[in-house]
Design a protein around this motif. Structure first.
Motif, PDB file in Angstrom:
ATOM      1  N   ALA A   1       0.835  -1.208   0.000  1.00 15.31           N
ATOM      2  CA  ALA A   1       0.000   0.000   0.000  1.00 15.31           C
ATOM      3  C   ALA A   1       0.871   1.259   0.000  1.00 15.31           C
ATOM      4  CB  ALA A   1      -0.936  -0.022   1.206  1.00 15.31           C
ATOM      5  N   VAL A   2       1.941   1.256   0.777  1.00 13.18           N
ATOM      6  CA  VAL A   2       2.834   2.426   0.825  1.00 13.18           C
ATOM      7  C   VAL A   2       3.566   2.592  -0.500  1.00 13.18           C
ATOM      8  CG1 VAL A   2       4.870   3.396   1.967  1.00 13.18           C
ATOM      9  CG2 VAL A   2       3.081   2.299   3.325  1.00 13.18           C
TER      10      VAL A   2
ATOM     11  N   VAL B   1      10.187  -0.030   3.872  1.00 19.10           N
ATOM     12  CA  VAL B   1      10.348  -0.937   5.015  1.00 19.10           C
ATOM     13  C   VAL B   1       9.201  -0.666   5.982  1.00 19.10           C
ATOM     14  CG1 VAL B   1      11.821  -1.677   6.914  1.00 19.10           C
ATOM     15  CG2 VAL B   1      12.848  -0.989   4.732  1.00 19.10           C
ATOM     16  N   THR B   2       8.462  -1.685   6.307  1.00 18.33           N
ATOM     17  CA  THR B   2       7.361  -1.572   7.271  1.00 18.33           C
ATOM     18  C   THR B   2       7.699  -2.372   8.528  1.00 18.33           C
ATOM     19  OG1 THR B   2       6.222  -3.437   6.230  1.00 18.33           O
ATOM     20  CG2 THR B   2       5.609  -1.221   5.493  1.00 18.33           C
ATOM     21  N   ALA B   3       7.157  -1.936   9.656  1.00 13.45           N
ATOM     22  CA  ALA B   3       7.425  -2.591  10.950  1.00 13.45           C
ATOM     23  C   ALA B   3       6.113  -2.895  11.650  1.00 13.45           C
ATOM     24  CB  ALA B   3       8.305  -1.707  11.826  1.00 13.45           C
TER      25      ALA B   3
ATOM     26  N   VAL C   1       6.752   3.159   9.065  1.00 17.60           N
ATOM     27  CA  VAL C   1       7.151   2.980   7.675  1.00 17.60           C
ATOM     28  C   VAL C   1       8.408   3.799   7.407  1.00 17.60           C
ATOM     29  CG1 VAL C   1       6.517   3.374   5.248  1.00 17.60           C
ATOM     30  CG2 VAL C   1       4.814   2.526   6.861  1.00 17.60           C
ATOM     31  N   TRP C   2       9.377   3.177   6.717  1.00 23.32           N
ATOM     32  CA  TRP C   2      10.588   3.856   6.256  1.00 23.32           C
ATOM     33  C   TRP C   2      10.621   3.761   4.730  1.00 23.32           C
ATOM     34  CZ3 TRP C   2      10.229   0.941  10.544  1.00 23.32           C
ATOM     35  CH2 TRP C   2      10.723   1.417  11.760  1.00 23.32           C
ATOM     36  N   ILE C   3      10.961   4.878   4.107  1.00 18.13           N
ATOM     37  CA  ILE C   3      11.099   4.892   2.646  1.00 18.13           C
ATOM     38  C   ILE C   3      12.504   5.360   2.317  1.00 18.13           C
ATOM     39  CG2 ILE C   3      10.201   5.833   0.464  1.00 18.13           C
ATOM     40  CD1 ILE C   3       7.515   6.270   1.852  1.00 18.13           C
ATOM     41  N   TYR C   4      13.197   4.533   1.541  1.00 20.64           N
ATOM     42  CA  TYR C   4      14.566   4.843   1.124  1.00 20.64           C
ATOM     43  C   TYR C   4      14.599   4.957  -0.386  1.00 20.64           C
ATOM     44  CZ  TYR C   4      16.176   3.575   5.808  1.00 20.64           C
ATOM     45  OH  TYR C   4      16.383   3.527   7.161  1.00 20.64           O
ATOM     46  N   ALA C   5      15.311   5.977  -0.853  1.00 16.35           N
ATOM     47  CA  ALA C   5      15.531   6.149  -2.292  1.00 16.35           C
ATOM     48  C   ALA C   5      17.031   6.152  -2.519  1.00 16.35           C
ATOM     49  CB  ALA C   5      14.896   7.437  -2.797  1.00 16.35           C
ATOM     50  N   GLU C   6      17.537   5.076  -3.137  1.00 15.94           N
ATOM     51  CA  GLU C   6      18.966   4.933  -3.393  1.00 15.94           C
ATOM     52  C   GLU C   6      19.761   5.226  -2.118  1.00 15.94           C
ATOM     53  OE1 GLU C   6      19.699   7.520  -6.624  1.00 15.94           O
ATOM     54  OE2 GLU C   6      18.694   6.235  -8.077  1.00 15.94           O
ATOM     55  N   LYS C   7      19.420   4.488  -1.041  1.00 17.78           N
ATOM     56  CA  LYS C   7      20.054   4.547   0.277  1.00 17.78           C
ATOM     57  C   LYS C   7      19.827   5.880   0.987  1.00 17.78           C
ATOM     58  CE  LYS C   7      23.745   1.313  -0.942  1.00 17.78           C
ATOM     59  NZ  LYS C   7      25.204   1.051  -0.927  1.00 17.78           N
TER      60      LYS C   7
END
Length: 456
Positions: A58-59, A151-153, A85-91
């Motif tokens: 969903a995210v 990344v979801t927790a 929720v964590w969102i990473y774009a190219e680290k």
């Protein structure tokens, strides 16, 4: 410790069977509990991972990987999506939960998942267990990591609490099952063994009074029927032993009666008036002879009772034994008896046994003879035969088949006395040597008995 274990171990069959049943049920319950809880924990873990992947998917719809740089689109349920929720774009970290700052351990764990760029999951062990899963978003150039990673927790406390509750419930259920198993086993075994207790009490009571009651007279299960048959056999053997004991007592009483009568008669004669020294010595000799006769009777009958089988053979001269038997008779009876026997005739039994076989037959003949009794002995094919004939009334035809049954008499009220034991005893002793005592039917008046014994 061993003493304590022996003291704690049940001593009854019901207790032991109940303990075995509980131990077996406990092993089964432990195995089932471990397997059940392992399945439950695995199922809860899969549920947690599925929920994380669903949230990550969903995210991922809010991440725009087509723009340069990657950006996160705003949505109506933005607050819900931003939770854990964590969102990473190219680290590069684009978004993170407010409760997990950029330098926190939880965020570093999420960064580690984002570095792999694949859909891996891991568990973070902090104050509370947290499950994290990564999801790549957008494809980068070949051989390069994805454009973004979500990344979801998920806090696993509720799942762990559910698993612990299931464990406690299964342990409580297992304990209840074990308690019921023990109680039902004791009840079932007790009911199954109740007939055995009843049979044990009956066997004790019946064996004490030599009852004719038997266990197999009642329909029982197969196992108890076999036990009942064994107990019936024991009761039959006990009755046989009691019969043999009673028979031995009667036979001893019957055989000892004659020498005791001789002793009493000698003492009465000696006490009737003063006797000379020669008379006293003669009386003592006759008393000693009667006592030896009693000892011989006891030794012969007890030996036969102990051995219970064929008598050990011996050798004896027939004429001396027959004369000795006749010499011990009172004067009026001695006059009736005539003995005819070759002097060299020998028999293959001991003198004591020969006397014990012939004496009862002779006593029976003297009891019914009118004027004479003839004893004749001879060697014939098959052994030595001693014939005792009298001129009495003879044996009634209706009583012939009962003649050698202990305690049976043709006419109990005929005034001749006797207990009906002499002839059965003579036959039993003769048969113990391989011989026999038979009644011979003749047309002449009186009765004829033939004793057959092995030749010497």
């Amino acid at each position: 410790m061993k003493t304590f274990l022996r003291a704690a171990r049940p001593h009854s069959l019901r207790g032991r069977l109940s303990l075995v049943a509980v131990a077996t049920a406990a092993l089964v319950m432990v195995a089932l509990t471990v397997a059940f809880n392992a399945v439950v924990r695995h199922h809860l873990a899969r549920q947690a991972d599925d929920e994380l992947r669903t949230r990550a998917a969903a995210v991922a719809t809010t991440v725009d990987t087509g723009s340069r740089p990657v950006r996160v689109r705003e949505t109506a349920d933005d607050a819900l999506l931003d939770t854990n929720v964590w969102i990473y774009a190219e680290k590069r970290l684009l978004e993170h939960p407010a409760s997990a700052p950029e330098g926190s351990r939880l965020t570093r764990t999420a960064a580690g998942l984002a570095t792999y760029g694949s859909g891996r999951c891991t568990t973070f062990q902090g104050d509370t267990p947290v499950r994290l899963c990564g999801r790549p978003v957008g494809d980068g150039p070949p051989g390069s990591p994805p454009r973004a990673v979500v990344v979801t927790a998920l806090d696993l406390s509720l799942y762990r609490a559910s698993a612990d509750t299931m464990l406690l419930a299964s342990l409580a259920l297992g304990t209840a099952v074990l308690a019921c198993t023990y109680a039902l086993t004791r009840l079932a075994v007790g009911r199954a063994l109740h007939p055995v207790h009843v049979m044990t009490d009956q066997a004790t009571r019946w064996s004490a009074i030599a009852s004719d009651e038997r266990f197999n007279a009642t329909a029982r299960p197969v196992e108890l029927s076999r036990l009942g048959a064994s107990l019936d056999g024991l009761l039959d053997r006990i009755r046989a032993v009691l019969r043999h004991e009673q028979q031995l007592t009667r036979e001893l009483s019957h055989e000892l009666r004659t020498p005791l009568a001789r002793i009493i008669a000698e003492l009465d004669w000696w006490q009737a008036r003063p006797r000379s020294t020669a008379d006293t010595r003669a009386t003592h000799a006759r008393l000693a002879d009667a006592a030896r006769c009693m000892r011989t009777i006891c030794d012969t009958l007890l030996h036969d009772a102990r051995e219970g089988g064929p008598t050990v053979p011996g050798t004896a001269g027939v004429p001396p034994v027959l004369r000795d038997i006749v010499d011990r008779l009172p004067g009026n009876e001695r006059a009736k008896v005539t003995v005819t026997c070759p002097e060299e005739l020998t028999v293959g039994v001991s003198a004591a046994l020969l006397e014990r076989v012939v004496s009862p037959v002779l006593d029976n003949a003297l009891r019914y003879a009118r004027s004479r009794v003839l004893i004749s002995a001879a060697h014939r094919p098959g052994g030595v035969f001693v014939e005792v004939a009298d001129d009495g009334p003879g044996v009634p035809d209706s009583f012939t088949e009962h003649l050698f049954q202990p305690g049976r008499r043709a006419a109990p009220d005929d005034g001749h006395g006797g207990a009906g034991l002499g002839l059965p005893l003579a036959r039993r002793l003769a048969r113990s040597t391989g011989g026999d005592v038979c009644h011979e039917v003749r047309r002449t008046p009186g009765a004829v008995f033939v004793i057959s014994l092995p030749a010497g």
